[in-house]
Design an enzyme around this catalytic site. Sequence first.
Site, PDB file in Angstrom:
ATOM      1  N   GLY A  50      58.570  60.505  14.882  1.00  0.00           N
ATOM      2  CA  GLY A  50      58.663  61.844  15.444  1.00  0.00           C
ATOM      3  C   GLY A  50      59.427  61.808  16.746  1.00  0.00           C
ATOM      4  O   GLY A  50      59.742  60.748  17.280  1.00  0.00           O
ATOM      5  N   GLY A  51      59.720  62.977  17.245  1.00  0.00           N
ATOM      6  CA  GLY A  51      60.412  63.100  18.522  1.00  0.00           C
ATOM      7  C   GLY A  51      59.414  63.048  19.672  1.00  0.00           C
ATOM      8  O   GLY A  51      58.201  62.947  19.474  1.00  0.00           O
TER       9      GLY A  51
ATOM     10  N   SER B 189      51.664  60.416  18.034  1.00  0.00           N
ATOM     11  CA  SER B 189      50.578  59.501  18.416  1.00  0.00           C
ATOM     12  C   SER B 189      49.218  60.090  18.048  1.00  0.00           C
ATOM     13  O   SER B 189      48.323  59.379  17.586  1.00  0.00           O
ATOM     14  CB  SER B 189      50.637  59.189  19.911  1.00  0.00           C
ATOM     15  OG  SER B 189      51.772  58.408  20.200  1.00  0.00           O
TER      16      SER B 189
ATOM     17  N   HIS C 154      46.914  59.155  26.726  1.00  0.00           N
ATOM     18  CA  HIS C 154      46.789  58.541  25.397  1.00  0.00           C
ATOM     19  C   HIS C 154      45.484  57.758  25.283  1.00  0.00           C
ATOM     20  O   HIS C 154      44.777  57.865  24.279  1.00  0.00           O
ATOM     21  CB  HIS C 154      47.977  57.616  25.106  1.00  0.00           C
ATOM     22  CG  HIS C 154      49.185  58.321  24.602  1.00  0.00           C
ATOM     23  ND1 HIS C 154      49.364  58.631  23.275  1.00  0.00           N
ATOM     24  CD2 HIS C 154      50.290  58.779  25.239  1.00  0.00           C
ATOM     25  CE1 HIS C 154      50.519  59.248  23.110  1.00  0.00           C
ATOM     26  NE2 HIS C 154      51.103  59.351  24.295  1.00  0.00           N
ATOM     27  N   ARG C 155      45.168  56.979  26.311  1.00  0.00           N
ATOM     28  CA  ARG C 155      43.929  56.200  26.284  1.00  0.00           C
ATOM     29  C   ARG C 155      42.708  57.113  26.209  1.00  0.00           C
ATOM     30  O   ARG C 155      41.764  56.848  25.467  1.00  0.00           O
ATOM     31  CB  ARG C 155      43.828  55.325  27.526  1.00  0.00           C
ATOM     32  CG  ARG C 155      44.608  54.065  27.408  1.00  0.00           C
ATOM     33  CD  ARG C 155      44.243  53.117  28.521  1.00  0.00           C
ATOM     34  NE  ARG C 155      45.008  51.904  28.384  1.00  0.00           N
ATOM     35  CZ  ARG C 155      45.322  51.128  29.381  1.00  0.00           C
ATOM     36  NH1 ARG C 155      44.918  51.413  30.595  1.00  0.00           N
ATOM     37  NH2 ARG C 155      46.020  50.044  29.171  1.00  0.00           N
TER      38      ARG C 155
ATOM     39  N   ALA D 218      42.433  59.980  24.941  1.00  0.00           N
ATOM     40  CA  ALA D 218      42.342  60.677  23.661  1.00  0.00           C
ATOM     41  C   ALA D 218      41.850  59.780  22.525  1.00  0.00           C
ATOM     42  O   ALA D 218      41.481  60.276  21.465  1.00  0.00           O
ATOM     43  CB  ALA D 218      43.709  61.263  23.291  1.00  0.00           C
TER      44      ALA D 218
ATOM     45  N   GLU E  36      47.910  45.301  25.838  1.00  0.00           N
ATOM     46  CA  GLU E  36      49.275  45.564  26.295  1.00  0.00           C
ATOM     47  C   GLU E  36      50.081  44.290  26.145  1.00  0.00           C
ATOM     48  O   GLU E  36      49.858  43.308  26.853  1.00  0.00           O
ATOM     49  CB  GLU E  36      49.265  46.048  27.743  1.00  0.00           C
ATOM     50  CG  GLU E  36      48.641  47.418  27.866  1.00  0.00           C
ATOM     51  CD  GLU E  36      48.452  47.861  29.300  1.00  0.00           C
ATOM     52  OE1 GLU E  36      48.357  46.999  30.185  1.00  0.00           O
ATOM     53  OE2 GLU E  36      48.373  49.073  29.509  1.00  0.00           O
TER      54      GLU E  36
ATOM     55  N   ASP F  96      51.697  51.459  19.271  1.00  0.00           N
ATOM     56  CA  ASP F  96      52.244  52.677  19.861  1.00  0.00           C
ATOM     57  C   ASP F  96      53.049  52.304  21.103  1.00  0.00           C
ATOM     58  O   ASP F  96      52.509  52.134  22.172  1.00  0.00           O
ATOM     59  CB  ASP F  96      51.097  53.623  20.220  1.00  0.00           C
ATOM     60  CG  ASP F  96      51.565  55.044  20.500  1.00  0.00           C
ATOM     61  OD1 ASP F  96      52.781  55.293  20.496  1.00  0.00           O
ATOM     62  OD2 ASP F  96      50.695  55.894  20.726  1.00  0.00           O
TER      63      ASP F  96
END
Length: 182
Positions: free
Chosen positions: A8-9, A15, A51-52, A54, A63, A81
């Site tokens: 996706g863009g 995500s 992001h985390r 969610a 990481e 991701d």
Amino acid sequence: MTTTLVLGGVRSGKSRHATRLLPQDQSVTVITPGGKPTDDDPAWASRVAAHRAARPNGWTTAESSDVTRGILRARTPVLVDCLGTWVTAIIDAAGAWDDREKATELVTTATQELVAIWANAPFDCVAVSNEVGMSLVAQTASGRLFQDLLGQVNAQVSAVSHRTHLVVAGRVLDLSDAPLVG
């Protein structure tokens, strides 16, 4: 086990969709292959934190730019991701933005290793990536290099994935049965 590539863009919801494809009540390993947030880029740090926040409780984040090793070490379903940041990290680590041949060789080798693992993943794996045809990338030598290499990575990972989804404006299109283009 099922492997899925979600394309996706920027800010398309890719995500969020990828997160929904994995168990919400089990442990999941999230591999984030980009640079760690620093005080130099508060916008990036904010996106990573969002992001985390969610993600479900019980999901762990690793990481690392070594996505292949991260998948091999995981004992749970995996979310990668994002492959775009992975390609960038490979080129950055080698200082190869001005050496197209070297960058291509490094990304090609890493992609071959990833595809071999991805094709035989022992648990569900989902990778998120930018669909380079939908993203704004500077039309510079480095921008074109990124687009070319990420486009190749996406095509190769998609070719060995069980499913490929495209997310546009929060809507999901299943491309799994679409014919592959040469």
